[in-house]
Write a protein that holds these residues in place. Structure first.
Motif, PDB file in Angstrom:
ATOM      1  N   LEU A  91      43.218  38.628  47.101  1.00  0.00           N
ATOM      2  CA  LEU A  91      43.147  39.223  45.762  1.00  0.00           C
ATOM      3  C   LEU A  91      44.440  39.966  45.399  1.00  0.00           C
ATOM      4  O   LEU A  91      44.420  41.089  44.913  1.00  0.00           O
ATOM      5  CB  LEU A  91      41.940  40.153  45.661  1.00  0.00           C
ATOM      6  CG  LEU A  91      40.588  39.526  46.028  1.00  0.00           C
ATOM      7  CD1 LEU A  91      39.502  40.577  46.079  1.00  0.00           C
ATOM      8  CD2 LEU A  91      40.230  38.419  45.068  1.00  0.00           C
ATOM      9  N   ASP A  93      46.406  39.722  42.976  1.00  0.00           N
ATOM     10  CA  ASP A  93      46.616  40.061  41.561  1.00  0.00           C
ATOM     11  C   ASP A  93      45.807  41.273  41.113  1.00  0.00           C
ATOM     12  O   ASP A  93      45.947  41.721  39.984  1.00  0.00           O
ATOM     13  CB  ASP A  93      46.292  38.865  40.670  1.00  0.00           C
ATOM     14  CG  ASP A  93      44.806  38.510  40.689  1.00  0.00           C
ATOM     15  OD1 ASP A  93      44.179  38.638  41.759  1.00  0.00           O
ATOM     16  OD2 ASP A  93      44.295  38.086  39.640  1.00  0.00           O
ATOM     17  N   CYS A  94      44.964  41.824  41.971  1.00  0.00           N
ATOM     18  CA  CYS A  94      44.110  42.955  41.588  1.00  0.00           C
ATOM     19  C   CYS A  94      44.867  44.271  41.721  1.00  0.00           C
ATOM     20  O   CYS A  94      45.535  44.523  42.716  1.00  0.00           O
ATOM     21  CB  CYS A  94      42.849  42.979  42.446  1.00  0.00           C
ATOM     22  SG  CYS A  94      41.768  41.579  42.133  1.00  0.00           S
ATOM     23  N   GLU A 119      43.123  44.497  29.797  1.00  0.00           N
ATOM     24  CA  GLU A 119      42.423  43.718  30.812  1.00  0.00           C
ATOM     25  C   GLU A 119      42.826  44.235  32.184  1.00  0.00           C
ATOM     26  O   GLU A 119      44.016  44.436  32.440  1.00  0.00           O
ATOM     27  CB  GLU A 119      42.770  42.233  30.695  1.00  0.00           C
ATOM     28  CG  GLU A 119      42.401  41.626  29.355  1.00  0.00           C
ATOM     29  CD  GLU A 119      40.895  41.600  29.097  1.00  0.00           C
ATOM     30  OE1 GLU A 119      40.119  41.395  30.047  1.00  0.00           O
ATOM     31  OE2 GLU A 119      40.511  41.787  27.934  1.00  0.00           O
ATOM     32  N   ALA A 121      42.211  43.640  36.406  1.00  0.00           N
ATOM     33  CA  ALA A 121      41.667  42.858  37.522  1.00  0.00           C
ATOM     34  C   ALA A 121      41.445  43.813  38.685  1.00  0.00           C
ATOM     35  O   ALA A 121      42.369  44.500  39.120  1.00  0.00           O
ATOM     36  CB  ALA A 121      42.630  41.748  37.924  1.00  0.00           C
ATOM     37  N   ARG A 135      37.019  39.244  43.258  1.00  0.00           N
ATOM     38  CA  ARG A 135      37.765  39.598  42.056  1.00  0.00           C
ATOM     39  C   ARG A 135      36.785  39.950  40.938  1.00  0.00           C
ATOM     40  O   ARG A 135      35.773  39.296  40.758  1.00  0.00           O
ATOM     41  CB  ARG A 135      38.628  38.423  41.617  1.00  0.00           C
ATOM     42  CG  ARG A 135      39.570  38.754  40.499  1.00  0.00           C
ATOM     43  CD  ARG A 135      40.445  37.528  40.171  1.00  0.00           C
ATOM     44  NE  ARG A 135      41.591  37.891  39.375  1.00  0.00           N
ATOM     45  CZ  ARG A 135      41.531  38.190  38.079  1.00  0.00           C
ATOM     46  NH1 ARG A 135      40.378  38.149  37.430  1.00  0.00           N
ATOM     47  NH2 ARG A 135      42.623  38.507  37.414  1.00  0.00           N
ATOM     48  N   SER A 137      36.954  41.052  36.812  1.00  0.00           N
ATOM     49  CA  SER A 137      37.742  41.279  35.597  1.00  0.00           C
ATOM     50  C   SER A 137      36.954  42.173  34.657  1.00  0.00           C
ATOM     51  O   SER A 137      35.752  42.007  34.494  1.00  0.00           O
ATOM     52  CB  SER A 137      38.018  39.958  34.887  1.00  0.00           C
ATOM     53  OG  SER A 137      38.772  39.122  35.714  1.00  0.00           O
ATOM     54  N   SER A 152      32.661  43.521  31.163  1.00  0.00           N
ATOM     55  CA  SER A 152      33.071  42.439  32.055  1.00  0.00           C
ATOM     56  C   SER A 152      32.452  41.138  31.585  1.00  0.00           C
ATOM     57  O   SER A 152      31.273  41.105  31.231  1.00  0.00           O
ATOM     58  CB  SER A 152      32.614  42.729  33.479  1.00  0.00           C
ATOM     59  OG  SER A 152      32.880  41.622  34.298  1.00  0.00           O
TER      60      SER A 152
END
Length: 154
Positions: A91, A93-94, A119, A121, A135, A137, A152
């Motif tokens: 993960l 990109d979180c 937004e 993550a 993940r 969002s 969400s």
């Protein structure tokens, strides 16, 4: 030094939660305790979520009792992603941590101060099944003075 405290009572099941936000020289700590039931399993968990001075999550520790057994989980942000205990990083990109069992972790995306819809993550931590991350969002939309809507699509 504590700068804020909050208490919640769950509406979907038996449960309660309390936490404190603490200012640290290098950032912020969110320390709390949650007691709740999920599918007839009782949980009593203490949590500490760490954020840097810019409110970006850097890690979390969750300890306590789940279904009568002691549990301990550690989430750490490393350059390759997020590590749960000794697992492989994932993960990447979180940028946030969302502990599924408490609304307290909605504080981080709000404190990032979006002026329009943002937004986020997040690493979503679920204590059920021995602890797992996935993940998650969510969007944060300012509604006016100190009011935000978090949603969400999942």
């Amino acid at each position: 030094m504590p700068v804020a405290e909050a208490n919640w009572r769950r509406l979907d099941t038996l449960g309660e939660d309390c936490c404190r936000l603490i200012a640290e020289p290098s950032g912020w700590m969110l320390c709390g305790h949650a007691r709740f039931f999920e599918v007839r399993i009782g949980f009593v968990l203490s949590y500490v979520v760490r954020c840097n001075a810019d409110w970006w999550a850097t890690g979390a520790d969750i300890t306590g009792v789940a279904g009568g057994a002691e549990v301990a989980w550690k989430l750490v942000k490393i350059p390759e992603g997020w590590r749960l205990n000794d697992g492989a990083p994932m993960l990447s990109d979180c940028t946030d941590i969302d502990l599924a069992f408490t609304p307290a972790t909605n504080l981080q995306p709000i404190r990032l101060g979006p002026t329009s819809r943002a937004e986020v993550a997040a690493v979503w931590f679920l204590p059920e099944g021995g602890g797992q991350i996935e993940r998650f969002s969510q969007s944060v939309t300012p509604l006016g003075a100190h009011r935000y809507a978090c949603a969400s699509p999942e």
